[in-house]
Design a protein around this motif. Structure first.
Motif, PDB file in Angstrom:
ATOM      1  N   UNK A 202     -31.402  26.968  24.032  1.00 16.75           N
ATOM      2  CA  UNK A 202     -30.178  27.684  23.711  1.00 16.75           C
ATOM      3  C   UNK A 202     -29.915  28.924  24.530  1.00 16.75           C
ATOM      4  N   UNK A 203     -30.943  29.489  25.172  1.00 12.90           N
ATOM      5  CA  UNK A 203     -30.790  30.798  25.812  1.00 12.90           C
ATOM      6  C   UNK A 203     -29.975  30.759  27.096  1.00 12.90           C
ATOM      7  N   UNK A 204     -29.063  31.721  27.230  1.00 15.13           N
ATOM      8  CA  UNK A 204     -28.508  32.103  28.514  1.00 15.13           C
ATOM      9  C   UNK A 204     -29.454  33.142  29.117  1.00 15.13           C
ATOM     10  N   UNK A 205     -29.073  33.735  30.238  1.00 12.09           N
ATOM     11  CA  UNK A 205     -29.875  34.791  30.846  1.00 12.09           C
ATOM     12  C   UNK A 205     -29.204  36.132  30.588  1.00 12.09           C
ATOM     13  N   UNK A 206     -29.937  37.041  29.960  1.00  9.84           N
ATOM     14  CA  UNK A 206     -29.392  38.351  29.646  1.00  9.84           C
ATOM     15  C   UNK A 206     -30.271  39.063  28.636  1.00  9.84           C
ATOM     16  N   UNK A 207     -30.136  40.374  28.552  1.00  5.18           N
ATOM     17  CA  UNK A 207     -30.980  41.183  27.677  1.00  5.18           C
ATOM     18  C   UNK A 207     -30.979  40.701  26.234  1.00  5.18           C
ATOM     19  N   UNK A 208     -29.811  40.349  25.716  1.00  2.00           N
ATOM     20  CA  UNK A 208     -29.710  39.978  24.304  1.00  2.00           C
ATOM     21  C   UNK A 208     -30.461  38.699  23.983  1.00  2.00           C
ATOM     22  N   UNK A 209     -30.719  37.865  24.999  1.00  2.00           N
ATOM     23  CA  UNK A 209     -31.440  36.607  24.774  1.00  2.00           C
ATOM     24  C   UNK A 209     -32.952  36.781  24.883  1.00  2.00           C
ATOM     25  N   UNK A 210     -33.387  37.952  25.329  1.00  2.00           N
ATOM     26  CA  UNK A 210     -34.815  38.202  25.497  1.00  2.00           C
ATOM     27  C   UNK A 210     -35.265  39.451  24.724  1.00  2.00           C
ATOM     28  N   UNK A 211     -34.512  39.819  23.686  1.00  3.97           N
ATOM     29  CA  UNK A 211     -34.917  40.887  22.800  1.00  3.97           C
ATOM     30  C   UNK A 211     -34.818  42.277  23.371  1.00  3.97           C
ATOM     31  N   UNK A 212     -34.011  42.478  24.427  1.00  2.00           N
ATOM     32  CA  UNK A 212     -33.960  43.781  25.094  1.00  2.00           C
ATOM     33  C   UNK A 212     -32.661  44.541  24.874  1.00  2.00           C
ATOM     34  N   UNK A 213     -31.679  43.954  24.198  1.00  2.00           N
ATOM     35  CA  UNK A 213     -30.429  44.671  23.955  1.00  2.00           C
ATOM     36  C   UNK A 213     -30.635  45.716  22.859  1.00  2.00           C
ATOM     37  N   UNK A 214     -29.983  46.853  22.998  1.00  2.00           N
ATOM     38  CA  UNK A 214     -30.179  47.937  22.046  1.00  2.00           C
ATOM     39  C   UNK A 214     -29.488  47.667  20.718  1.00  2.00           C
ATOM     40  N   UNK A 215     -28.341  46.979  20.743  1.00  2.00           N
ATOM     41  CA  UNK A 215     -27.546  46.843  19.530  1.00  2.00           C
ATOM     42  C   UNK A 215     -27.647  45.465  18.894  1.00  2.00           C
ATOM     43  N   UNK A 486     -31.750  21.823  22.296  1.00  2.00           N
ATOM     44  CA  UNK A 486     -30.745  21.743  23.345  1.00  2.00           C
ATOM     45  C   UNK A 486     -29.785  22.908  23.338  1.00  2.00           C
ATOM     46  N   UNK A 487     -28.644  22.687  23.990  1.00  2.00           N
ATOM     47  CA  UNK A 487     -27.620  23.729  24.123  1.00  2.00           C
ATOM     48  C   UNK A 487     -26.494  23.557  23.120  1.00  2.00           C
ATOM     49  N   UNK A 488     -26.518  22.447  22.372  1.00  2.00           N
ATOM     50  CA  UNK A 488     -25.371  22.064  21.551  1.00  2.00           C
ATOM     51  C   UNK A 488     -25.361  22.762  20.202  1.00  2.00           C
ATOM     52  N   UNK A 489     -24.169  23.063  19.723  1.00  2.00           N
ATOM     53  CA  UNK A 489     -23.943  23.454  18.344  1.00  2.00           C
ATOM     54  C   UNK A 489     -23.369  22.254  17.599  1.00  2.00           C
ATOM     55  N   UNK A 490     -23.530  22.243  16.305  1.00  2.00           N
ATOM     56  CA  UNK A 490     -22.887  21.197  15.506  1.00  2.00           C
ATOM     57  C   UNK A 490     -21.499  21.694  15.125  1.00  2.00           C
ATOM     58  N   UNK A 491     -20.629  21.658  16.114  1.00  2.00           N
ATOM     59  CA  UNK A 491     -19.240  22.058  15.898  1.00  2.00           C
ATOM     60  C   UNK A 491     -18.344  21.212  16.789  1.00  2.00           C
ATOM     61  N   UNK A 492     -17.055  21.287  16.528  1.00  2.00           N
ATOM     62  CA  UNK A 492     -16.117  20.465  17.282  1.00  2.00           C
ATOM     63  C   UNK A 492     -15.984  20.927  18.719  1.00  2.00           C
TER      64      UNK A 492
END
Length: 576
Positions: A202-215, A486-492
């Motif tokens: 599911x992860x993209x690349x960025x701080x929020x996906x690796x526990x580094x975002x402040x908020x 995977x990358x999928x959500x169960x949504x339309x």
């Protein structure tokens, strides 16, 4: 907050931008289309199976040490440090090729550190290909495209959005004449090294996906795969890379334009972010990442990973699910690929002959449709994590059939407070009572307080100053013997619009590991949604939390709930 500031904060989910974007586009008109007659040299994954690369040798040794009868191995990456360390290890171990396919790469500290390692790999002779969906590549995030101008690195943008990249607002003018195409996105995630090891999930690349975002930080899960299944993942990458929907960066923007954009971002007060998004930078943001006591930037030791060796297969949407510019959407099929036998949930563990070449699961199926088929074959229990859960009629029918067969169905999704773009919660909330009536057990991730600003995906710490947790994992466990990551959500949106990828692994051991994590999250970190004796909805507090049960969406403000109640009728399920 100014109107422009508000636009900058409309992020994370594609749909969250569309209502405002549509109004702006209709008001001001469109601009030029995409470039024509683009040169796209064809390239494919390098066959390294017969070569004594470091990763090929490592896979062979790991398999022999385990005495495995299956050729592909898997390890769940549930923690942010494991997820980041595995990718860093793949980059540093690669000797022949690196292929990266992502929906979003954010120009922040963690991405900068990782991408600089990719640049170093290219400089030592590794062929690098980066395929990125184009929706988020505006402003600071567009600076990631500078990678395309590094030696030995090719970068292509999938399904580009016409218009200038200096601001989100300016780019939206290009969407008016091609709305249906632009709101369909490549959501696949792959990180492949030497055609022998790879990560998907599911992860993209960025701080929020690796526990580094402040908020705000995402709770996510990936799987590290080794062996022949990675060749299947590489073939999927090639099908997107060589598709006419993939545009070389140089056909969309020049290096001079990116330099001017970098200067503009700096002058707007985002110097740290601009530097962090530059592959060659040694910005303070990157140095602080390397020295942070809360973050281990050391690569994972791949030789010590406890792989589970199992049969597996892969589902991936065809790139043609997204139409070319000016075209109508083409019929799409989810291709089931896998050189590892026995991946069917009813298959035995006895080794069999390799399957025939990849073929559609059934005519017209998508990845999500394939998962609905799995649901119909479930006999006892179905565990699901879907952060954005907006079930269509066929999905609800699949749940109803499963319950009629006596299947226990438990589902973990975002609460209103944990959803990074809460308008998606509207699509889920209007189906909650039907799902509970059919016996589906619903759990919603507990998070910090969510107020009115979060309705627009606005970043910012909670009222208590803590980081907000947001669910982003996409996982299914079928009958305790098959795991789907995977990358999928169960949504339309995942079913009808975006392209997706999923890895199906038939392993009781891996299923037990995933199920234990899901059970713990449901029991200790989620609200259990039920009906009270008088028929009203009630949110049972997580075990051991000391919290009281709630009778409205917990940890959310009245203003936010009222706003979403007003917007709900204007938000169709298929655009959420």
């Amino acid at each position: 907050m100014s109107f422009i500031d508000l636009l900058r904060h409309l992020r994370h989910r594609t749909w969250s931008r569309w209502p405002i974007m549509a109004l702006l586009v209709l008001a001001f008109g469109g601009c030029g289309g995409l470039p024509k007659d683009v040169d796209r040299p064809v390239s494919t994954a390098l066959d390294t199976a017969g070569e004594r690369t470091e990763l090929a040798t490592m896979v062979q040794q790991l398999r022999q040490k385990a005495g495995a009868r299956h050729a592909s191995g898997f390890s769940l990456l549930s923690g942010p440090q494991e997820a980041y360390g595995s990718r860093l290890a793949l980059v540093q171990s690669a000797q022949k090729t690196l292929d990266l396919q992502y929906y979003a790469i954010h120009a922040d500290a963690s991405s900068a550190h990782l991408l600089r390692s990719v640049v170093n790999a290219a400089r030592r002779g590794v062929r690098v290909r980066i395929l990125l969906d184009d929706f988020h590549s505006t402003g600071r995030n567009a600076l990631v495209m500078r990678m395309a101008f590094e030696p030995n690195i090719e970068m292509r943008m999938f399904n580009p959005v016409a218009g200038p990249r200096a601001s989100f607002l300016g780019r939206m003018w290009g969407a008016v004449s091609d709305f249906s195409r632009v709101q369909q996105r490549m959501h696949n995630k792959l990180f492949l090294a030497d055609n022998m090891m790879g990560v998907t999930g599911g992860r993209n690349l960025g701080d929020a996906y690796f526990g580094k975002a402040e908020a705000e930080n995402f709770v996510d899960l990936d799987v590290l795969a080794v062996g022949p299944i990675v060749a299947d993942m590489s073939r999927s990458f090639d099908s997107y890379w060589n598709n006419p929907r993939a545009y070389p960066v140089q056909s969309l923007v020049s290096r001079e334009e990116l330099d001017r954009l970098r200067a503009q971002v700096r002058s707007s007060g985002e110097k740290a972010g601009a530097e962090a998004g530059s592959p060659g930078s040694t910005a303070p943001a990157d140095r602080s990442l390397a020295s942070s006591p809360q973050w281990d930037t050391q690569p994972m030791d791949l030789r010590t990973v406890d792989f589970i060796w199992a049969p597996a297969a892969m589902l991936v949407d065809e790139p043609t699910k997204i139409p070319l510019e000016g075209d109508e959407p083409a019929p799409s099929a989810a291709i089931r690929v896998g050189t590892t036998p026995g991946a069917h949930p009813e298959a035995s563990d006895t080794p069999q002959a390799p399957p025939a070449p990849a073929a559609p699961v059934s005519s017209g199926d998508t990845v999500v449709d394939g998962l609905l088929t799995l649901m119909d074959r479930t006999r006892r229990e179905l565990l699901i994590i879907s952060p954005y859960f907006v079930p269509g009629d066929d999905m609800k029918r699949a749940f109803a059939r499963a319950r009629q067969r006596g299947v226990r169905v438990r589902l973990l999704t975002n609460s209103l407070a944990s959803n990074d773009a809460p308008i998606a919660h509207v699509g889920y909330a209007r189906h909650r009572e039907d799902l509970l009536a059919m016996g589906v057990e619903l759990y919603e991730l507990r998070s910090e307080q969510a107020g009115l600003r979060s309705a627009f995906g606005s970043s910012g710490a909670s009222a208590a100053g803590a980081s907000r947790s947001m669910l982003h994992s996409k996982v299914m466990v079928v009958d305790g013997r098959m795991v789907v990551v995977g990358s999928m959500n169960l949504d339309l949106r995942s079913q009808l619009h975006n392209t997706e990828i999923a890895l199906l692994i038939r392993s009781r051991a891996l299923a037990a590991e995933a199920a234990q994590q899901i059970d713990t999250a449901m029991r200790e970190g989620a609200w259990h949604l039920q009906r009270s004796a008088d028929g009203d909805l009630v949110w049972r507090a997580p075990q051991g939390s000391g919290l009281e049960d709630a009778h409205t969406d917990p940890d959310s403000s009245l203003a936010l709930r009222l706003l979403l109640k007003l917007l709900g009728p204007l938000a169709p399920d298929h655009l959420l």
